[in-house]
Design a protein around this motif. Structure first.
Motif, short mmCIF file in Angstrom:
data_model
loop_
_atom_site.label_atom_id
_atom_site.label_comp_id
_atom_site.label_asym_id
_atom_site.label_seq_id
_atom_site.Cartn_x
_atom_site.Cartn_y
_atom_site.Cartn_z
N CYS A 23 -34.23 96.05 -106.10
CA CYS A 23 -35.32 95.08 -105.93
C CYS A 23 -34.78 93.70 -106.32
O CYS A 23 -34.49 93.46 -107.49
N CYS A 245 -40.12 100.85 -109.15
CA CYS A 245 -40.98 100.25 -110.18
C CYS A 245 -41.22 101.19 -111.35
O CYS A 245 -41.62 100.74 -112.43
N CYS A 254 -44.83 91.40 -112.66
CA CYS A 254 -45.16 91.46 -111.23
C CYS A 254 -46.66 91.60 -111.01
O CYS A 254 -47.22 90.93 -110.13
S1 SF4 Z 1 -41.93 96.05 -111.06
FE1 SF4 Z 1 -41.54 94.18 -109.84
S2 SF4 Z 1 -39.42 93.59 -110.37
FE2 SF4 Z 1 -39.71 95.72 -111.00
S3 SF4 Z 1 -38.98 96.94 -109.27
FE3 SF4 Z 1 -41.22 96.72 -109.03
S4 SF4 Z 1 -41.47 94.91 -107.72
FE4 SF4 Z 1 -39.36 94.87 -108.48
#
Ligand code: SF4
Length: 272
Positions: A23, A245, A254
């Motif tokens: 990500c 996530c 996020c």
């Molecule tokens: S929480 Fe946000 S930064 Fe973490 S993997 Fe998911 S979308 Fe990406």
């Protein structure tokens, strides 16, 4: 309007590259903005075990005994479990006892897998940096061994579970980039990669091939180019998914920005 981000780091490590591939927003938060990631039990255990094994192999070969390994554990815990870790984990006597138990199991697992007195390490916690296909790569190898025939082997300690075959293409990704880094920094390509899953007493070994190393180098180069473009734009895209996530430290960040982060598995299970 996109934010003006802090400068890019001077180099890309294999683990940050993994963040970026999982990500890009996670890379932005971790590597560019350097937002702190709270310690977890798994990361703390991993750091303690790595500390013990690093210092064990730094001893003269004859001194690398099981009692020497056991004697290294308290100092490794003291080095890793600082005030910040205690606060992050809510460290109490039960957690301390669990940590000691699991570290002891992992160290015993390692000793059951190889005799450290036979290890011929050319480097321990070996820090290498070089341009790999135009990308500045920085890596710290747990161990680089040289066998009696002069061949190099990358050894990587793992304290988590052996990954399922579903994740096969990721299992060796970091260490294959380490191999490309060895070639660029040392002028020599290791022939073998060994992943030692010490808690489970399991080993995954793979020969290093030029074609795979070229592909890893090209992927790193491509990622570094994309990182530069996103940075210039001031925004790294978020790619939320259940698998990426799930263990991400930046879920709250996020969610606060309105990104549709999937709920953790337990929370989702309760709503079904
Ligand atoms: S929480 Fe946000 S930064 Fe973490 S993997 Fe998911 S979308 Fe990406």
């Amino acid at each position: 309007m996109a934010a003006v981000l802090p400068p890019l780091p001077a180099a890309l490590s294999p683990s940050r590259l993994q963040d970026f591939h999982a990500c890009p927003r996670r890379y932005q938060y971790a590597a560019v903005e350097r937002r702190p990631q709270p310690a977890t039990f798994a990361t703390v255990k991993g750091r303690v075990v790595h500390h013990v094994l690093e210092h064990l192999v730094r001893e003269e070969p004859a001194a690398r005994t099981s009692s020497a390994a056991a004697a290294l554990v308290p100092a490794a815990e003291d080095a890793v479990v600082d005030e910040g870790v205690r606060a992050d984990l809510g460290f109490d006597d039960d957690l301390r006892a669990r940590l000691r138990r699991e570290v002891d199991e992992a160290v015993a697992g390692y000793l059951a897998m190889e005799d450290p007195r036979d290890v011929r390490a050319e480097g321990v916690e070996l820090r290498l940096s070089a341009a790999v296909d135009g990308a500045p790569i920085l890596g710290i190898l747990d161990r680089l061994d040289r066998d009696a025939d002069g061949r190099l082997t990358i050894v990587d300690y793992k304290t988590g579970s052996v990954p399922s075959r579903t994740w096969d293409r990721y299992t060796f990704a970091n260490t294959e980039l380490y191999a490309a880094l060895c070639q660029a920094a040392l002028g020599e390509l290791p022939t073998t990669i060994r992943l030692l899953y010490v808690s489970q007493r399991a080993e995954a070994t793979r020969p290093v091939t030029e074609v795979v190393i070229r592909a890893r180098a090209a992927a790193a180069s491509h990622a570094w180019h994309a990182i530069g473009e996103y940075h210039e734009r001031g925004d790294f895209p978020a790619r939320p998914s259940a698998s990426t996530c799930r263990f991400c430290a930046y879920r709250a960040d996020c969610l606060a920005q309105g990104i549709a982060v999937p709920p953790p598995p337990t929370a989702r299970a309760t709503t079904l």
